[in-house]
Structures are given as structure tokens and as C-alpha cells.
Design a protein around this motif. Structure first.
Motif, PDB file in Angstrom:
ATOM      1  N   LEU A  68       0.836  -0.967  -0.054  1.00  0.00           N
ATOM      2  CA  LEU A  68       0.059  -0.157   0.012  1.00  0.00           C
ATOM      3  C   LEU A  68       0.859   1.202  -0.059  1.00  0.00           C
ATOM      4  CD1 LEU A  68      -2.716  -0.950   2.738  1.00  0.00           C
ATOM      5  CD2 LEU A  68      -3.059  -0.792  -0.069  1.00  0.00           C
ATOM      6  N   TYR A  72       0.491   3.919  -3.616  1.00  0.00           N
ATOM      7  CA  TYR A  72      -0.092   5.103  -3.035  1.00  0.00           C
ATOM      8  C   TYR A  72       1.118   6.083  -2.941  1.00  0.00           C
ATOM      9  CZ  TYR A  72      -4.649   2.752  -2.976  1.00  0.00           C
ATOM     10  OH  TYR A  72      -5.568   2.046  -3.480  1.00  0.00           O
ATOM     11  N   LEU A  74       3.251   6.742  -0.437  1.00  0.00           N
ATOM     12  CA  LEU A  74       3.025   7.105   0.798  1.00  0.00           C
ATOM     13  C   LEU A  74       4.198   7.016   1.616  1.00  0.00           C
ATOM     14  CD1 LEU A  74      -0.485   5.977   1.763  1.00  0.00           C
ATOM     15  CD2 LEU A  74       0.107   8.266   0.992  1.00  0.00           C
ATOM     16  N   ARG A  82      -2.834   6.501   7.497  1.00  0.00           N
ATOM     17  CA  ARG A  82      -3.874   6.364   6.690  1.00  0.00           C
ATOM     18  C   ARG A  82      -4.637   4.973   7.087  1.00  0.00           C
ATOM     19  NH1 ARG A  82      -4.413   6.865   0.051  1.00  0.00           N
ATOM     20  NH2 ARG A  82      -6.436   6.087  -0.301  1.00  0.00           N
ATOM     21  N   ASP A  86      -8.999   4.198   7.046  1.00  0.00           N
ATOM     22  CA  ASP A  86      -9.334   3.723   5.855  1.00  0.00           C
ATOM     23  C   ASP A  86      -9.612   2.162   5.945  1.00  0.00           C
ATOM     24  OD1 ASP A  86      -9.507   2.932   3.228  1.00  0.00           O
ATOM     25  OD2 ASP A  86      -8.228   4.231   2.363  1.00  0.00           O
ATOM     26  N   GLU A 389       5.167   9.220  -9.308  1.00  0.00           N
ATOM     27  CA  GLU A 389       3.835   8.520  -8.443  1.00  0.00           C
ATOM     28  C   GLU A 389       4.629   7.571  -7.542  1.00  0.00           C
ATOM     29  OE1 GLU A 389       1.431   6.530 -11.224  1.00  0.00           O
ATOM     30  OE2 GLU A 389       0.935   8.442 -12.403  1.00  0.00           O
ATOM     31  N   ARG A 417      -0.280  -0.625  -9.490  1.00  0.00           N
ATOM     32  CA  ARG A 417      -1.306   0.680  -9.802  1.00  0.00           C
ATOM     33  C   ARG A 417      -1.790   0.005 -11.050  1.00  0.00           C
ATOM     34  NH1 ARG A 417       3.079   3.632  -7.550  1.00  0.00           N
ATOM     35  NH2 ARG A 417       4.015   4.039  -9.525  1.00  0.00           N
TER      36      ARG A 417
END
Length: 448
Positions: A68, A72, A74, A82, A86, A389, A417
Motif C-alpha cells: 500500500l 499510493y 506514501l 491512513r 481507511d 508517482e 497500480r
């Protein structure tokens, strides 16, 4: 001790809500969690643990957090924060009921990255398997690949002589306070002022005054080095603790701006290398070279990263092609028919050189090979997505082990992704015909 195996109870709780009752089970993260083979990952990681001691954290929880984080883009702290609010993150990591507090420490991610080491490639292999199972990647897409290298910058500021000398002075003072070594003088205030004035004089092109400030910094650093060596002489424990920092400080003090050979570009990250890729915006980048391999043929799910590897010591691109092709074949289990590279690979050492095509090559390039060679540049947007990204744009992990882990995990995050985007497209293809069927009676209803 080996982590406990994740198990779902399937029971309800009067005071807690089950996650599968409050989330959308058609969400792409929920579908992705069902496609990943968590048991296979657990079996592969099991040999890294001994049979004694306290049981480790569940494999699905930590591996899910790592995935994760890189899906994303992070940070370690960001993904833990998060996770608390979440429910999809909690379901992905194997939770059955909604949790209101994070059950572990943020540092567990760092410990797991160090423990996994070379085993991180199994996550890249799993991402390719999931893409193949979902229909986003076909077997024939693995036979023709594109290989290129890029620079993974390290989290350091642009190195200058004044910055390095000032960092060495601060680093030695910090280490002396930690070990209780009382210095004759710290020179922290003088070094800060000299480094500040050196940058100002250099900006104003007053280079004689700039050099005067550098001499002040060098002389003060030399005094600190000699003072520490006098204070720790004959103490084996302190000599061992100060050996590496003193050698770095001595190298920084002695090196010159235009000297040839090895140079030190960061006091806290000595593995940083100066790499020039010929870019107008960034003539020199400071980090480590990384090799990226993608499929040349456009797959249904787009471009996937088939192999990613850090290349320390800044080797020549052509001298790395043989190992990259062999590692890619081991990872995908498919023999590579053709490889397309740029002109930086001229003079490569591939096992079958007739299967490697270099951009601008004319001999032997015709038909489909010519069309595929034009697609060689399609790897550049992939590298751009990895940097913008993902975390390939700046590595915050420590040492060469951190560089290698960051390259692989950035590729894993990019692949997942692409898989999530493919799952969203499949969901839209399923829902669009249903929407049309429901909309037709309302559109042609005479009463409306």
C-alpha cells in the motif's frame, strides 16, 4: 520465531463492525487482496525466521502495508496513519473488524525491509503473476522487452565543498557528544558562519573570499580530527566507533573540486555516486544507477516492469545487459526473444548479441523489428511514473541495501497500480451494459 498464519474467524461481534459489511466488495483493493497469494508469500518468507523466540507480526499485515505504501506513494508514517481511518487498507492487510488504533510500531516496516533483503523480488514476481491471472499481461508480452537505466537520487542536498566540510564538523561534534569525548573547541558557530558566507561569496562570484572561507572550514575540521584522535588514543572501543567517521572527514578535508577518482558526496550517505546522464536540466545527479526492464509489446493492461535492480558503482550500461536479461528470464520464467536498448548499451556483453537491437541501428532492422524498435522510447514514461508517482524519484532508505530495496518496491508499486487500473476498467465494462439496459425504458417511456 515464524509469524503466525493469518486466519479469518468468520464470526460476528456485538460491539464491532465487520469490514466486509461496511465496504464495497467490488472495490479494486478488495479484488486485489483476493488475487494475491498470501500463503505463498508466507511460505517463501518462513526460512528467514528461526524456530525460537516470540512470534513475528503476521506476514500479510506487513507485506500489505509495504504494498500500500508504494502503490499510493506514501511514507512509512503516512501509510500507518491512513491505515487507521481507511477500512479498505485494513481489509487489504487482513483485518476482519474495523480497528481504531494502529496495532504495531512504524519501525516494524524498517525491520521487515532489512529482514527481507533479496527476497523482495518475490513481490515483483507476485505482481507479474497477478497481472497475468487478471488478463492484464499475456505470456507473449514477456518475450520482447525494453531495457534502460536511470538514476535513483538519494535524499541529500547538492554537495558543495562548504556544505560537506560543515556537515563533517557537525557530524564529528555529534558523535563526540554521544560518546562523552570532550573536545578542546567545537567550532560549530565559526563553521556555520563560514559555510554561510562561502555560499554568498560564490553566488556573488567573489571567489578569493570564497576560497578564504573554505580554508577556514578545512583548518577547523583538521583541528577537530586531530583533537579526537588524541583523546581516543589507546581506547579500543572509541577508536572502533570513530574509525569510519574520521576516515570520511579526512577524505572530505583532502578532496578537491576537480580531482579525478573516487570522491565523497555526503557525510551521512557515503554510497552516493555522481552520475551524469546528459540531461540539460540536471547535468549531474547524486544517487545510484538503476536498471528497468519493461515489455515492448503493449499489453492489455499497459506497460509493466518485468525487472528492476540497483547498479552500485556506476557500471557501464552495456556491461550490465547480460545479467539483466538472465535475471529477467528467471523472474518471469519466459525466454527473451528480443531486447531493445538505447545507444548507451553499445559494446554490450549479452549472451546472444543478435537478439539485441540498439536504437539507430540499421543492419538487420526490418518489418516488425523496425516497429518494435520505435517503441523502445515507451520505457521513458514508465520511468517517469516510477519517479513521480512512486519513490524512485528520491530514496530515503539507508545504505546500499536501502537503494536496492527502494528500486524493487517502486517497481512493485507501479505494477500494482497498473493492475488496479485494469480492475477498474473491467468493472466499468461490466457496469456499462447494465446501465444501458436500465436507462432504455426510462428514455422511451411515453408517460415521461
Amino acid at each position: 520465531m515464524r509469524p503466525k498464519k493469518h486466519q479469518m474467524t468468520g464470526s460476528s461481534d456485538l460491539f464491532r463492525a465487520r469490514l466486509d459489511q461496511i465496504i464495497n466488495l467490488k472495490h479494486e483493493l478488495v479484488q486485489l487482496a483476493g488475487k494475491i497469494d498470501w500463503d505463498w508469500i508466507d511460505r517463501e518468507i518462513a526460512p528467514l525466521y528461526s524456530e525460537n523466540g516470540r512470534p513475528g507480526i503476521e506476514t500479510r499485515f506487513v507485506i500489505g502495508l509495504l504494498l500500500l505504501k508504494h502503490i499510493y506513494g506514501l511514507s512509512d508514517e503516512g501509510v500507518c496513519e491512513r491505515w487507521v481511518y481507511d477500512p479498505y487498507f485494513q481489509y487489504f492487510t487482513g483485518e476482519e473488524f474495523f480497528q481504531h488504533t494502529f496495532p504495531h510500531e512504524r519501525s516494524d516496516l524498517s525491520h521487515w525491509r532489512k529482514r527481507l533483503g533479496n527476497k523482495l523480488e518475490l513481490l515483483l514476481a507476485e505482481s507479474l503473476r497477478v497481472a497475468h491471472e487478471a488478463g492484464a499481461l499475456r505470456t507473449r508480452d514477456l518475450e520482447r522487452v525494453t531495457v534502460d537505466t536511470t538514476v535513483q537520487p538519494k535524499a541529500i542536498s547538492f554537495p558543495t565543498d562548504a556544505k560537506l566540510l560543515h556537515a563533517a564538523i557537525r557530524g564529528l561534534n555529534r558523535l563526540a557528544r554521544k560518546h562523552g569525548v570532550r573536545l578542546r573547541q567545537s567550532y560549530l558557530r565559526i563553521a556555520k558562519a563560514a559555510a554561510m558566507m562561502a555560499s554568498r561569496y560564490a553566488h556573488a562570484k567573489q571567489f578569493k573570499r570564497h576560497q578564504r572561507q573554505l580554508r577556514i572550514l578545512r583548518s577547523r575540521l583538521g583541528r577537530i580530527i586531530r583533537d579526537i584522535r588524541r583523546k581516543i588514543e589507546g581506547q579500543d572501543a572509541l577508536e572502533e566507533a570513530f574509525a569510519l567517521p574520521l576516515s570520511r572527514a579526512t577524505q572530505i578535508r583532502s578532496q578537491q573540486q576537480r580531482q579525478r577518482g573516487w570522491k565523497l558526496y555526503s557525510f551521512h550517505a557515503p554510497e552516493v555516486e555522481c552520475i551524469g546522464k546528459g540531461k540539460a536540466a540536471a547535468p549531474y545527479e547524486f544517487g545510484v544507477k538503476a536498471s528497468i526492464t519493461t515489455n515492448n509489446r503493449p499489453a492489455p493492461g499497459g506497460q509493466f516492469v518485468l525487472h528492476a535492480k540497483a547498479l552500485p558503482d556506476n557500471p557501464y550500461d552495456g556491461h550490465t545487459l547480460r545479467d539483466v536479461i538472465e535475471d529477467t528470464e528467471k523472474l518471469t520464467g519466459c525466454a527473451i526473444e528480443r531486447a531493445y536498448v538505447d545507444k548507451g548499451y553499445r559494446g554490450h556483453d549479452a549472451q546472444n548479441p543478435r537478439r539485441v537491437f540498439i536504437s539507430g541501428q540499421k543492419r538487420g532492422v526490418f518489418g516488425i523489428i523496425k516497429r518494435e524498435l520505435r517503441r523502445r522510447s515507451a520505457i521513458e514514461p514508465v520511468i517517469g511514473h516510477l519517479k513521480s508517482e512512486g519513490h524512485l524519484g528520491r530514496c530515503y532508505l539507508k545504505g546500499r541495501a536501502g537503494d536496492a530495496a527502494n528500486v524493487i518496491l517502486s517497481a512493485v508499486g507501479y505494477n500494482f497500480r497498473r493492475i488496479l487500473a485494469w480492475l477498474r476498467e473491467l468493472l466499468c465494462l461490466i457496469l456499462i451494459p447494465l446501465w444501458r439496459v436500465l436507462a432504455i425504458p426510462a428514455r422511451f417511456n411515453p408517460a415521461s
